[in-house]
Design a protein around this motif. Structure first.
Motif, PDB file in Angstrom:
ATOM      1  N   ALA A  27       4.435 -15.737  18.674  1.00 50.27           N
ATOM      2  CA  ALA A  27       3.368 -16.618  18.195  1.00 50.27           C
ATOM      3  C   ALA A  27       2.236 -16.701  19.222  1.00 50.27           C
ATOM      4  O   ALA A  27       1.063 -16.817  18.851  1.00 50.27           O
ATOM      5  N   PHE A  28       2.582 -16.629  20.496  1.00 52.31           N
ATOM      6  CA  PHE A  28       1.564 -16.689  21.557  1.00 52.31           C
ATOM      7  C   PHE A  28       0.578 -15.530  21.421  1.00 52.31           C
ATOM      8  O   PHE A  28      -0.631 -15.698  21.612  1.00 52.31           O
ATOM      9  N   MET A  44       5.320 -23.563  18.330  1.00 48.26           N
ATOM     10  CA  MET A  44       5.055 -22.147  18.099  1.00 48.26           C
ATOM     11  C   MET A  44       5.863 -21.598  16.928  1.00 48.26           C
ATOM     12  O   MET A  44       5.417 -20.678  16.238  1.00 48.26           O
ATOM     13  N   ILE A  45       7.062 -22.142  16.686  1.00 46.04           N
ATOM     14  CA  ILE A  45       7.847 -21.724  15.524  1.00 46.04           C
ATOM     15  C   ILE A  45       7.086 -22.059  14.249  1.00 46.04           C
ATOM     16  O   ILE A  45       7.006 -21.252  13.313  1.00 46.04           O
ATOM     17  N   SER A  94       7.163 -12.000  13.529  1.00 42.81           N
ATOM     18  CA  SER A  94       7.253 -13.436  13.779  1.00 42.81           C
ATOM     19  C   SER A  94       7.597 -14.205  12.504  1.00 42.81           C
ATOM     20  O   SER A  94       8.466 -15.078  12.506  1.00 42.81           O
ATOM     21  N   VAL A  95       6.916 -13.881  11.414  1.00 46.00           N
ATOM     22  CA  VAL A  95       7.186 -14.572  10.152  1.00 46.00           C
ATOM     23  C   VAL A  95       8.606 -14.290   9.677  1.00 46.00           C
ATOM     24  O   VAL A  95       9.313 -15.186   9.198  1.00 46.00           O
ATOM     25  N   GLU A 142      12.629 -18.786  22.221  1.00 45.40           N
ATOM     26  CA  GLU A 142      11.822 -18.150  23.265  1.00 45.40           C
ATOM     27  C   GLU A 142      11.144 -16.888  22.734  1.00 45.40           C
ATOM     28  O   GLU A 142       9.973 -16.630  23.026  1.00 45.40           O
ATOM     29  N   PHE A 143      11.895 -16.104  21.967  1.00 43.51           N
ATOM     30  CA  PHE A 143      11.336 -14.883  21.384  1.00 43.51           C
ATOM     31  C   PHE A 143      10.194 -15.230  20.435  1.00 43.51           C
ATOM     32  O   PHE A 143       9.114 -14.613  20.477  1.00 43.51           O
ATOM     33  N   GLU A 144      10.397 -16.233  19.592  1.00 41.68           N
ATOM     34  CA  GLU A 144       9.367 -16.644  18.635  1.00 41.68           C
ATOM     35  C   GLU A 144       8.152 -17.222  19.352  1.00 41.68           C
ATOM     36  O   GLU A 144       7.012 -17.043  18.905  1.00 41.68           O
ATOM     37  N   TYR A 145       8.382 -17.912  20.452  1.00 44.49           N
ATOM     38  CA  TYR A 145       7.281 -18.486  21.221  1.00 44.49           C
ATOM     39  C   TYR A 145       6.301 -17.407  21.656  1.00 44.49           C
ATOM     40  O   TYR A 145       5.082 -17.542  21.493  1.00 44.49           O
TER      41      TYR A 145
END
Length: 336
Positions: free
Chosen positions: A152-153, A17-18, A294-295, A146-149
Motif C-alpha cells: 500500500a505504501f 494501510m490494509i 495488494s487488493v 507488514e507485507f500489505e503495509y
C-alpha cells in the motif's frame, strides 16, 4: 458464545494501510478515466458524493466496532441489531464478493506477468501468486500486515507524486508543461456535457471503485488496542480517501479534456508524461501490478475473517472456526 481469539499484532499503521490497500486498485488507476469520459468534468461531484457516503458509513461502523470489535464485523452487527437473517445474508454476500475478487485479481496478475515474461503461462502466474499470498496469510497476521503495509505504501507514494506533479502543472511552475487555463472545459461542452443524470448514476461506479474502506473494522479485532486503533484507522482512511480520489479527479479534469479518450485511457501515466516523465507508463504499469497484488492480499484476509465470523455464529460450517498455533484462521483462509 465466547469469541475466538486471533493474534492481536496489527498496529494502527497496518490497519490504515490494509484499508487503503483494499481501496486503491485498478478502479482508481484505470476506472477514473472511464468515469470522466462517461460523465464529463461533473464527475467530480460523483466522487465527492460517493466519498461522503463512505465517510458516513465508516463513522457509523466505527461507533459499533470501537464499542465491541467482533469477528465478522458488520455481519455480526447486522445479526445482532436487525436479525439473524440479516447477519447471514450480509456475511455470505460480502464473502462471495471478495472471493470473486481473489479470482479476478489472480487472473489479471497472471496476464500481466505473462506480458512481461511470455514464456510463463498465464495460469502459472495466477496460481503462483495465489499460493504465495495464501502462505503469507497462513503464517501470521503480522506477516500479512507488514507485507500489505509496504504494498500500500508504494501505491500511496505513487498517488502523492501524481498529486504534487499535477499541482505544479496547474500552477504553471512545471517547465515541461504550459497550462492554458480551464477554457477547454467550455470548448468541450461545459461542466456537465451529458446532463445531470450521469452524475448520480456515476456514484454507483465510484462506490464500487472505493469499496474496501470497511476492512479497517474487520482488521481492528486483530490489533493491539482495538478500541483506540479503529478510531485512528477510520479517521486516517476517511481523510486519505478524499485526498486520493477527489484530489486525483480534480487534477485530471483540470488538465485533460473529458472527451480525450486516448489520454483518459491511462490518465495517471499520461499526465506524468505531459509533465516530463518519459518512463511514466512503465512505472504506472508496475504500480498497477502492485495494486492488484495488494487488493488480492486484502481480499484473502477480509474474506477469511468474514468466514470465521459466520462460522462462530453458526452461519457457516464449524470447520472454519479452526485456528493455527499462530492464531490464524487456517481453514477459513484456505476455504476463501
Amino acid at each position: 458464545m465466547e469469541q475466538i481469539e486471533l493474534d492481536k499484532s496489527l498496529k494502527t499503521r497496518h490497519i490504515t494501510m490494509i484499508s487503503i490497500g483494499g481501496i486503491i486498485g485498478t478502479g482508481l488507476f484505470i476506472g477514473t478515466g472511464k468515469n470522466i469520459m462517461s460523465t464529463g468534468p461533473a464527475t467530480i461531484i460523483s466522487y465527492f458524493l460517493a466519498c461522503m457516503i463512505i465517510v458516513f458509513i465508516m463513522r457509523m461502523l466505527g461507533e459499533m466496532a470501537s464499542t465491541k470489535p467482533e469477528n465478522g464485523s458488520f455481519a455480526a452487527y447486522s445479526g445482532r441489531f436487525i436479525g439473524p437473517w440479516a447477519g447471514f445474508t450480509v456475511g455470505w454476500l460480502y464473502w462471495i464478493s471478495w472471493v470473486f475478487i481473489v479470482g479476478l485479481e489472480a487472473a489479471v496478475i497472471g496476464g500481466i506477468f505473462n506480458s512481461w515474461f511470455p514464456m510463463v503461462p498465464v495460469w502459472v502466474g495466477s496460481v503462483g501468486i495465489t499460493v504465495i499470498l495464501t502462505g503469507l496469510n497462513l503464517y501470521s497476521v503480522k506477516t500479512f500486515g507488514e507485507f500489505e503495509y509496504w504494498l500500500a505504501f508504494i501505491k500511496v507514494s505513487a498517488i502523492i507524486l501524481f498529486l504534487i506533479v499535477g499541482v505544479t502543472m496547474i500552477l504553471g511552475i512545471n517547465p515541461n508543461f504550459e497550462y492554458k487555463g480551464l477554457g477547454f472545459i467550455s470548448d468541450a461542452g461545459g461542466f456537465a456535457p451529458k446532463g445531470i443524470l450521469p452524475i448520480f448514476t456515476g456514484i454507483v461506479f465510484v462506490i464500487f471503485s472505493i469499496s474496501g474502506a470497511e476492512v479497517a473494522a474487520i482488521a481492528a479485532g486483530e490489533s493491539e488496542n482495538p478500541k483506540r486503533n479503529i478510531v485512528r484507522a477510520i479517521n486516517n482512511v476517511v481523510y486519505r480517501l478524499g485526498l486520493f480520489f477527489v484530489g486525483s479527479v480534480l487534477i485530471m479534469i483540470m488538465i485533460i479534456p473529458w472527451n480525450d479518450t486516448k489520454a483518459l485511457a491511462a490518465p495517471y501515466a499520461n499526465i506524468l508524461k505531459m509533465a516530463g516523465f518519459p518512463l511514466a507508463g512503465e512505472v504506472m504499469q508496475f504500480v498497477i501490478f502492485v495494486s492488484l497484488i495488494s487488493v488480492m492480499n486484502s481480499a484473502l484476509f477480509t474474506s477469511s475473517r468474514m468466514l470465521l465470523g459466520m462460522a462462530e455464529k453458526g452461519d457457516a460450517p464449524a470447520i472454519f472456526k479452526h485456528v493455527s498455533k499462530r492464531n490464524a484462521p487456517t481453514w477459513a483462509i484456505l476455504g476463501s
